[in-house]
Design a protein around this motif. Structure first.
Motif, mmCIF file in Angstrom:
data_model
loop_
_atom_site.group_PDB
_atom_site.id
_atom_site.type_symbol
_atom_site.label_atom_id
_atom_site.label_comp_id
_atom_site.label_asym_id
_atom_site.label_seq_id
_atom_site.Cartn_x
_atom_site.Cartn_y
_atom_site.Cartn_z
ATOM 1 N N ILE A 70 4.950 6.109 -11.877
ATOM 2 C CA ILE A 70 4.574 5.713 -10.523
ATOM 3 C C ILE A 70 3.347 4.821 -10.517
ATOM 4 N N ALA A 71 2.408 5.086 -11.398
ATOM 5 C CA ALA A 71 1.205 4.257 -11.438
ATOM 6 C C ALA A 71 1.569 2.809 -11.716
ATOM 7 N N LYS B 176 3.162 1.175 -8.708
ATOM 8 C CA LYS B 176 2.196 0.782 -7.688
ATOM 9 C C LYS B 176 1.588 -0.566 -8.032
ATOM 10 N N LEU B 177 1.249 -0.740 -9.293
ATOM 11 C CA LEU B 177 0.643 -2.007 -9.686
ATOM 12 C C LEU B 177 1.612 -3.163 -9.460
ATOM 13 N N LEU C 89 1.939 -3.987 -5.829
ATOM 14 C CA LEU C 89 0.772 -4.739 -5.355
ATOM 15 C C LEU C 89 0.945 -6.212 -5.672
ATOM 16 N N MET D 59 7.151 10.918 -2.213
ATOM 17 C CA MET D 59 6.094 9.960 -2.538
ATOM 18 C C MET D 59 6.704 8.621 -2.926
ATOM 19 N N LEU E 186 6.283 5.176 -0.849
ATOM 20 C CA LEU E 186 5.699 4.035 -1.553
ATOM 21 C C LEU E 186 6.606 2.818 -1.457
ATOM 22 N N ARG F 298 6.770 1.474 2.157
ATOM 23 C CA ARG F 298 5.538 0.795 2.571
ATOM 24 C C ARG F 298 5.464 -0.597 1.972
ATOM 25 N N ASN F 299 5.790 -0.681 0.685
ATOM 26 C CA ASN F 299 5.638 -1.972 0.036
ATOM 27 C C ASN F 299 6.727 -2.948 0.439
ATOM 28 N N TYR G 288 4.849 12.128 5.154
ATOM 29 C CA TYR G 288 4.317 10.956 4.461
ATOM 30 C C TYR G 288 5.211 9.738 4.697
ATOM 31 N N VAL H 86 4.587 6.127 7.067
ATOM 32 C CA VAL H 86 4.830 4.779 6.573
ATOM 33 C C VAL H 86 5.838 4.063 7.457
ATOM 34 N N LEU I 287 4.431 2.768 10.886
ATOM 35 C CA LEU I 287 3.695 1.504 10.760
ATOM 36 C C LEU I 287 4.637 0.379 10.326
ATOM 37 N N VAL J 54 -1.315 12.292 11.686
ATOM 38 C CA VAL J 54 -1.393 10.875 11.325
ATOM 39 C C VAL J 54 -0.195 10.121 11.879
ATOM 40 N N LYS K 281 -7.921 -6.792 -1.347
ATOM 41 C CA LYS K 281 -6.646 -6.352 -0.811
ATOM 42 C C LYS K 281 -6.496 -6.870 0.603
ATOM 43 N N GLU L 180 -5.147 1.751 -6.023
ATOM 44 C CA GLU L 180 -4.276 2.861 -5.663
ATOM 45 C C GLU L 180 -4.882 3.651 -4.501
ATOM 46 N N ASP M 201 -3.261 1.522 5.606
ATOM 47 C CA ASP M 201 -1.954 0.886 5.674
ATOM 48 C C ASP M 201 -1.955 -0.060 6.865
ATOM 49 N N PHE M 202 -1.590 -1.301 6.622
ATOM 50 C CA PHE M 202 -1.510 -2.304 7.675
ATOM 51 C C PHE M 202 -2.844 -2.418 8.441
ATOM 52 N N PHE N 160 -1.710 11.955 -4.501
ATOM 53 C CA PHE N 160 -1.034 10.675 -4.646
ATOM 54 C C PHE N 160 -1.577 9.826 -5.783
ATOM 55 N N GLN O 206 -2.354 8.566 -9.223
ATOM 56 C CA GLN O 206 -1.732 8.747 -10.524
ATOM 57 C C GLN O 206 -2.583 8.220 -11.657
ATOM 58 N N THR O 207 -3.337 7.190 -11.361
ATOM 59 C CA THR O 207 -4.101 6.561 -12.434
ATOM 60 C C THR O 207 -5.284 7.444 -12.806
#
Lengths: 733, 442
Positions: free
Chosen positions: A62-63, A66-67, A70, A100, A104, A107-108, A135, A139, A142, A174, B18, B110, B117-118, B132, B134-135
Motif C-alpha cells: 500500500i505504501a 500511495k506514492l 501521488l 482502506m 485510497l 480518492r485518487n 472511510y 472519500v 468529497l 466526518v 501537495k 502519506e 482531502d480536496f 493508515f 504504512q511508511t
C-alpha cells in the motif's frame, strides 16, 4: 527548477524502472519510485516516466501504491491518454475487500484532474456513498464535489444532491461535515447548502461528536442560519455556550463569531460572549506559536474597536517580549496605546520608553509614535519622555520625536509653549526628510515663539542646493512665507534668496510652481498673503479628551475570524504612523487654497455659526441603503440650477474636498440622473440624494433637487450642509 | 479550504508540495518564497496575498510550513492546522528539521493525504492516522554517545539515576516492527514559560507564567491514565491567600479528551493518551508569582574616562540551592558606536562578547546554581561618548532554562496507568521552565 542534466536523470530512472531485475526486487523497485517522487517535489519534470509508474501501481504494497497515486494525480492532466490506462487498476481497487484500499483508490481516481474523467468515476462514487465503511463514504462524499468541479457548468445531478442531504444524518461525523462541504461546492451557484431548522438543530446536536476542525467549520456554516424566535435563539446559544471556552482557539473564535452574528439584536448577550472569549483570546496572545500570537493580537484589536475596556486590566499581557519578532511588537504597541488609562499610564509609558532605544530603528520610531499618540491625552508625562529622548542624539530618534511634537502641537494646542521651548533647546536637527518637514512646519507655524527660528531656517535655505527631497523644499517655502508674516525683518532677505533660487534654478516643477505661487501671493500684499497662508493652528475638529469612538460590533463582526484582520493594511503600524504624520502637512497645504474651498465653510447666512463636515469611517452600500429606507426625508430643496456638466470624477473630487462622500451616481447623461452622497457633522450623519428629471415633480424638470435625511436630527447641520453643497455645485458648474 | 500545502527549507528548497484542488499553479511556491524573503522587518509575514491567492505560513523547526488558499478561511484554523502538521511530523519522524523532513518525505506525503482531502481537513488525530500510515520513519539521528552525555534541554543530571536523557523523547512514535526500540514509555512534561519585567529599582512589574502539561506517549495501545496534580491546587483569582503552601493558577483549560470528574475533589486528570505528543492542560498565572523571580540584577553603569563606559553587573540566582539554571544568557544593550570591550568574569566557563551589529553585549553562563551570585565587569569603549549615551544601556534581557523546576509550584503527584496495560511500561515526569521574556530595567 531546471536541474543540470535532468534529462539524463529521467532516462536513467526509466531504465531502472523497466529493468526486470529491479522489478523483481521489491525494495530496490520501491527505492526508485521514491526517487521519482523526490525529483517531482523538487520541481523536476518526470512526466516521461508515466508508463512505468502505471505499471508500478499494480502492487499489494500500500505504501508503494500511495506514492504511485501521488505521482499519477500530479501528471494525469498532462498525460490524459496514459492516465486512462491506470483507471482499470483503480476501478479494480475500488472493489477491494479492504476498505482502506477502496478509499485510497477512489480518492485518487477522483483527484485525476482531466476532462472526461466523470464517466469513469461516477459509478464508483455512487457505490462509495453507500459503502459500509465510513472511510470510503468520506472519500466518496468529497468525490461528488470533485466530480462537480471537473465539469462546473453541467447541470446539477439532483439524485446526488438528495443523497448528500440524506447523508447529513450519517453516524460518522466526518461524513456529515464532508457532506456540508460537498453540497456547498455543488450548489455554489444557488447560494450554497441550505441550512434549515432541522439541519441546523441536527448539526448543533452533533457538535460534541465532531473534532475541533469540524466544529469550527460547522460553526461557520451555522452563520447563515436565522433562528425563527428568540426562544430558539437562546436555546442555540446555550447549546454552544461551552464552546466559547474551548481549548482550541479556532473553535472559541468561531463560536464567538456565531454568537455576535446570531445575537446582533441583543447587545448584552454579545457583551457576555466577548467577556467569555476574552480569556481564550488572551491565551492565544501568549501562545508559544508566534503566528497564533499574531492572529490573536489582530483579533483583540478588532474586539477593542467596540469594547476598548475589555482588556484594560490585562495591559501587562501586551508588553513586548524582547525576543518577539517586530511585527508582533508593533501590534502590541498599538494595543497598549489603546489601553492607556489613568491608572496604568505611568507603567505603560515606562514600558514604551524602554522600546525607544531598541536596536531596530523602525521599532524605536514606532515606540516614539506610540508615546506621541498617548501624549494627545497625557501630554505632560509624555513630553518629559520625548524631551529626554532628544538627549540621545540619534538621528532616527530625533526625527521621530520632532514629528511627534508637530502632531502634538496640532492636536493639543495647550502644549505649544513647552514644545517650542524644547525645539529651541534642541541642538541637532533631523536628517531625514520627514523629520525636516516636521521641524520646518513647527518653525513656520510657531516662529513667533521660537526665537532662534529664523537662524535655523536660514541654515536650511543655505543648504538648499544639497537638499534632495522636493517635499522638504515645498515645506520650506510655506514655512518661510509664514515666518515672513510674523518676523518680516529677520526673514525678508532669506525669503528673497529662497524664492529666487526656487524660481530660477530649481528643476522640480512642483517646487517651482509653489515658489511662483508664493511670490505672486506676496505681490498682492502682506494682508492678502496673511489671509491665505495662515490657517488654524490646531485641529479644529478635535477636542483634547475624545478617545476613539466605540464602533458598533456589526462594523467588524463580518470580518472577524477571517484573513481580513491579519492582512488588513488599514491596521498596519507603519501606515498609521505615516498618516498621522501626513495630517498636519496636508492641512497646511489646504490652508494655501483659496478660502472658498476651505475645510470649514461659513454658511452664507452670517448670523449662523459655522458648521464643519467630516468624512468619518466610510459607509457601506448596504448600510446606506438600509438607513435611507428607514429614515424620513427632512428637507427637500431645489437647487435652482441643473446638474453640473463637468465630468463626474471632478464632481466627486470637489465634494470630497468639502468632506462630502459620494456613494453612487448614475453614469453619463441618463435621465433621471441620481447621486447618493453622505457626510458627517458634529455627531450626526447626513444622507442626501441629488435628483434631476424626477417624474413626480415635472415642474422643475431641469433643476437639481436635493433630498436630505439625517440621523440624529439636527436642523442646523442640515442647513449648513445644503449651503455647502450649493456652494460646491455652483462652483463646479 | 486549502489549495496547496508546501514545506520549504529556509533556503527555499522545495521539501514537500501537495496541490489539493488544482486551482493554483505550482509556480506559487516561488512567488511565496520571493515574497517572504523580500519582506522588511516590520511587515507582517503571517498572511500574504498574491493576486487572489493567500499564503498563510508558520515557521517551525527552521522550515516554512505554508498553506495557500483562494477563499477567506479562519486564520486560527489554518495556523493551528499547520502547527499540528508540524507537531505530527515531529511525532512521526522523531525530530523536526530539514534533514528529517527530507528523509521522510514519503511519510509526510502519506500523512497529508490522510489529513486533507480536496482542501478540507479530515483528521489530525494520531489514533486514527496510525491505522493508515504504512511508511516507516527513517530516523535522522544516528545513535551517539555524545547525545546521551549532553546535558541538554531537560538538564539530565547524573546525581539522580532515574532521569530520562533529553533526547529520549525525540524518536518516532511508530517504531519499526522490531522490538528493540519499541520501549513502552510515557513522558509527562510540565513546561512553563516565564515572562517577567523587573523595574529599575528591583520592583517586580510584571510576571506571567504560561504553563502546560504535555504528554508524549509511546505506548502501543491506549488505556486510561490518571494524572494527580497537587491536591492544594486552587484555580481562579478570587481565592483568598491564606496558607502560602497553596499552589494557584488563574485559569486553566483542558484537552477535550480529558475527563474531569475527579478533578474538582481530588485534582486528578483522567486521560487516554493517544500516541504522540499532546497537550493535556494549559494554565496561566499572572502577576502573583508564588516564589521570588529566579534572578535579581544589581547593575551599575558609569562613565569611566572620556570614551569608556563601565558596566558592573551583579547577578543573583534566587532559586533553591539544589536547583540550577542552565544556558543563562544576558544581553545588555550598549551605546551606539561601541567599538571594543574588555571584561572581567568570575569563572572561565563564562563567556562575553560585544555584538556591535546589535548594539549589545552578550554574557553567557552555562550553569548557574541556585543561591549563587556572579558578577562581571565590562569596559566598553565608545568614541564620542556623551553622558546621555548612558541612557542607552539597558534594559537587560535574559534567557535561561530551569530544569526540574516549575515557577508556579505545580507538581505531578502520581501517574498511574490502568492495570490492563500489558508489559512493562516506563513513566517519566519532567519539569522545565523556559524564560519567554525576562527583562530587567536599569
Amino acid at each position: 527548477m531546471p536541474y543540470f542534466g535532468s534529462e539524463e536523470m529521467v532516462k536513467e530512472l526509466k531504465r531502472a524502472l523497466s529493468n526486470p531485475n529491479v522489478q523483481a526486487d521489491r525494495l530496490r523497485y520501491k527505492n526508485y519510485i521514491t526517487k521519482v517522487i523526490r525529483y517531482m517535489t523538487q520541481g523536476l519534470d518526470v512526466s516521461a516516466l508515466f508508463m512505468d509508474m502505471v505499471k508500478a501501481s499494480a502492487t499489494v504494497d500500500i505504501a508503494q501504491k500511495k506514492l504511485v497515486y501521488l505521482y499519477m494525480c500530479t501528471y494525469a492532466s498532462d498525460k490524459p491518454d496514459l492516465a486512462l490506462l491506470a483507471i482499470n487498476t483503480l476501478r479494480k481497487d475500488c472493489a477491494d475487500p479492504n476498505p482502506m484500499v477502496r478509499g485510497l483508490a477512489l480518492r485518487n481516481m477522483c483527484n485525476f484532474r482531466m476532462p472526461g474523467m466523470t464517466e469513469y468515476i461516477e459509478q464508483p462514487i455512487v457505490a462509495g456513498l453507500r459503502d459500509k465503511a465510513s472511510y470510503v463514504r468520506r472519500v466518496a462524499v468529497l468525490g461528488c464535489a470533485k466530480m462537480h468541479s471537473l465539469q462546473p457548468n453541467t447541470d446539477i445531478d439532483g439524485t446526488i444532491v438528495n443523497e448528500l442531504y440524506a447523508l447529513l444524518r450519517d453516524p460518522d461525523p466526518v461524513v456529515v461535515v464532508n457532506c456540508l462541504r460537498a453540497l456547498e461546492e455543488i450548489l455554489k451557484d444557488e447560494g450554497g447548502v441550505v441550512i434549515n431548522k432541522p439541519i441546523a438543530h441536527h448539526l448543533l446536536n452533533r457538535m460534541k461528536d465532531l473534532d475541533s476542525w469540524a466544529q469550527s467549520e460547522v460553526l461557520t456554516f451555522l452563520l447563515r442560519y436565522r433562528p425563527r424566535s428568540d426562544d430558539e435563539l437562546f436555546d442555540i446559544l446555550s447549546l454552544l455556550d461551552s464552546f466559547l471556552q474551548s481549548a482550541h482557539a479556532h473553535v472559541a473564535v468561531a463560536t464567538l463569531r456565531l454568537f455576535l452574528q446570531l445575537a446582533s439584536a441583543h447587545p448584552a448577550v454579545q457583551a457576555d460572549a466577548l467577556l467569555c472569549t476574552s480569556a481564550p483570546l488572551l491565551a492565544t496572545c501568549g501562545a508559544a506559536s508566534r503566528e497564533l500570537r499574531f492572529a490573536g493580537l489582530c483579533h483583540v484589536q478588532q474586539v477593542m474597536r467596540s469594547q476598548p475596556g475589555l482588556f484594560g486590566t490585562h495591559y501587562k499581557r501586551f508588553f513586548c517580549g524582547y525576543s518577539e519578532p517586530t511585527y508582533i511588537k508593533f501590534r502590541k504597541m498599538e494595543i497598549l496605546v489603546e489601553l492607556v488609562n489613568d491608572e496604568n499610564v505611568a507603567l505603560v509609558l515606562e514600558e514604551l520608553r524602554s522600546y525607544c532605544t531598541d536596536v531596530s530603528p523602525e521599532l524605536a520610531q514606532a515606540a516614539i509614535a506610540a508615546i506621541g499618540r498617548i501624549a494627545q491625552t497625557y501630554s505632560e508625562k509624555c513630553l518629559d519622555i520625548l524631551t529626554g529622548l532628544l538627549a540621545l542624539k540619534q538621528d532616527h530618534i530625533t526625527s521621530a520625536v520632532i514629528q511627534m511634537f508637530r502632531d502634538l502641537v496640532w492636536f493639543c494646542p495647550q502644549s505649544t509653549a513647552a514644545v517650542c521651548q524644547t525645539v529651541e533647546a534642541c541642538v541637532d536637527s533631523p536628517q531625514d526628510s520627514e523629520g525636516k518637514q516636521a521641524l520646518l512646519w513647527l518653525l513656520g507655524e510657531h516662529g513667533d515663539q521660537i526665537s532662534s527660528a529664523p537662524y535655523v531656517m536660514e541654515g536650511y535655505i543655505d543648504g538648499l542646493k544639497t537638499e534632495l527631497s522636493s517635499a522638504v523644499k515645498m515645506e520650506l517655502l510655506t514655512a518661510s512665507v509664514k515666518m515672513f508674516l510674523c518676523r518680516p525683518a529677520e526673514t525678508q532677505d532669506m525669503l528673497g534668496r529662497l524664492l529666487h533660487y526656487c524660481i530660477e534654478e530649481e528643476s522640480d516643477v512642483c517646487v517651482r510652481d509653489r515658489a511662483l505661487l508664493c511670490y505672486r501671493l506676496l505681490q498682492r500684499g502682506v494682508e492678502e498673503t496673511r489671509k491665505v497662508v495662515t490657517g488654524p493652528k490646531s485641529d479644529p475638529s478635535m477636542s483634547v479628551l475624545t478617545g476613539r469612538q466605540e464602533e458598533p460590533i456589526s462594523q467588524w463582526a463580518s470580518t472577524f475570524n477571517t484573513l481580513g484582520p491579519l492582512s488588513g493594511c488599514d491596521l498596519c503600524p507603519q501606515t498609521a504612523v505615516i498618516s498621522a504624520a501626513d495630517q498636519p502637512s496636508s492641512s497646511a497645504e489646504k490652508e494655501l487654497l483659496p478660502e472658498s474651498t476651505d475645510v470649514t465653510l461659513s454658511s452664507p447666512d452670517d448670523t449662523e455659526e459655522e458648521i464643519s463636515l467630516s468624512l468619518g469611517p466610510p459607509l457601506s452600500h448596504e448600510t446606506f441603503e438600509k438607513m435611507w429606507l428607514d429614515l424620513e426625508i427632512l428637507q427637500r430643496q431645489t437647487m435652482g440650477f441643473p446638474r453640473p456638466r463637468t465630468a463626474l470624477d471632478t464632481l466627486q473630487a470637489a465634494l470630497q474636498l468639502v468632506k462630502i462622500q459620494t456613494l453612487a451616481f448614475t453614469p453619463g447623461a441618463t435621465v433621471p440622473w441620481k447621486a447618493y452622497i453622505y457626510t458627517r457633522s458634529t455627531g450626526t450623519l447626513i444622507l442626501a440624494e441629488l435628483l434631476q428629471g424626477d417624474q413626480h415633480a415635472p415642474g422643475i424638470d431641469e433643476s437639481l433637487v436635493v433630498s436630505v435625511k439625517q440621523q440624529p436630527v439636527n436642523q442646523h447641520a442640515i442647513r449648513g450642509f445644503v449651503s455647502i453643497l450649493k456652494g460646491v455645485l455652483g462652483d463646479v458648474w | 479550504m486549502i489549495s496547496q500545502i508546501f514545506i520549504l527549507s529556509s533556503k527555499g528548497d522545495h521539501l514537500i508540495y501537495k496541490d489539493f484542488r488544482g486551482e493554483a499553479s505550482k509556480d506559487s511556491i516561488n512567488v511565496f518564497y520571493e515574497m517572504v524573503t523580500a519582506l522588511s522587518g516590520d511587515q507582517t509575514p503571517v498572511v500574504m496575498s498574491h493576486k487572489d491567492l493567500h499564503f498563510i505560513h508558520v515557521r517551525q523547526g527552521g522550515l516554512y510550513w505554508v498553506a495557500s488558499t483562494k477563499t477567506n478561511p479562519s486564520p486560527f484554523t489554518i495556523i493551528e492546522f499547520l502547527n499540528r502538521l508540524a507537531a505530527l511530523t515531529k511525532d512521526y519522524c522523531g525530530s523536526l528539521s530539514e534533514k528529517s523532513v527530507r528523509m521522510n518525505f514519503a511519510l509526510i506525503y502519506e500523512l497529508l493525504d490522510e489529513m486533507v482531502d480536496f482542501g478540507y481537513i479530515q483528521t489530525t488525530s494520531t489514533d486514527i492516522l496510525k491505522n493508515f500510515i504504512q511508511t516507516e520513519a527513517v530516523s535522522s539521528k544516528p545513535f551517539s554517545l555524545f547525545d546521551l552525555s549532553n546535558v541538554g534541554l531537560f538538564g539530565a543530571e547524573t546525581q539522580q539515576s532515574k532521569v530520562a536523557p533529553s533526547v529520549a523523547a525525540s524518536r518516532p512514535i511508530m517504531s519499526s516492527r522490531g522490538e528493540q526500540s519499541g520501549k513502552n514509555e510515557i513522558f509527562v512534561d510540565v513546561i512553563e514559560r516565564l515572562s517577567v519585567v523587573i523595574g529599575s529599582k528591583g520592583v517586580l512589574m510584571k510576571s506571567d507564567i504560561q504553563g502546560e502539561i504535555r504528554i508524549k506517549c509511546f505506548l502501543p495501545t491506549s488505556s486510561e491514565m490518571r494524572i494527580g496534580l497537587n491536591e492544594e491546587l486552587s484555580i481562579g483569582k478570587s481565592q483568598q491567600k491564606g496558607y502560602s503552601s497553596a499552589v494557584r493558577v488563574d485559569e486553566c483549560r483542558f484537552h477535550q479528551a480529558v475527563k474531569l470528574d475527579e478533578f474538582d475533589t481530588f485534582r486528578i486528570l483522567k486521560v487516554c493518551p493517544s500516541q504522540g505528543e499532546q497537550t493535556v492542560m494549559q494554565y496561566q498565572l499572572c502577576d502573583e508569582l508564588p516564589c521570588a523571580p529566579p534572578f535579581q540584577l544589581f547593575p551599575s553603569v558609569q562613565k569611566d574616562y572620556v570614551n569608556r563606559v563601565l558596566i558592573f553587573l551583579k547577578l543573583r540566582c534566587d532559586l533553591p540551592p539544589k536547583s540550577t539554571a542552565l544556558n543563562v544568557s544576558i544581553t545588555v544593550p550598549v551605546p551606539k558606536g561601541s567599538v571594543s570591550m574588555s571584561q572581567e568574569l568570575s569563572s572561565p566557563d563564562q563567556t562575553a562578547e560585544l555584538q556591535p551589529k546589535n548594539k549589545a553585549l552578550l554574557w553567557e553562563i552555562p550553569r548557574f546554581p541556585g543561591g549563587a551570585q556572579l558578577s562581571a565587569l565590562f569596559k566598553v569603549d565608545v568614541p564620542g561618548l556623551s553622558s546621555a549615551s548612558l541612557l542607552e544601556v539597558g534594559p537587560v534581557s535574559m534567557s535561561f532554562e530551569l530544569a526540574k523546576q516549575t515557577c508556579s509550584g505545580l507538581q505531578i503527584r502520581f501517574l498511574r496507568l490502568a492495570p490492563t496495560q500489558t508489559g512493562l511500561s516506563q513513566r517519566w515526569v519532567r519539569y522545565v521552565t523556559h524564560s519567554d521574556s525576562y527583562t530587567i530595567r536599569i
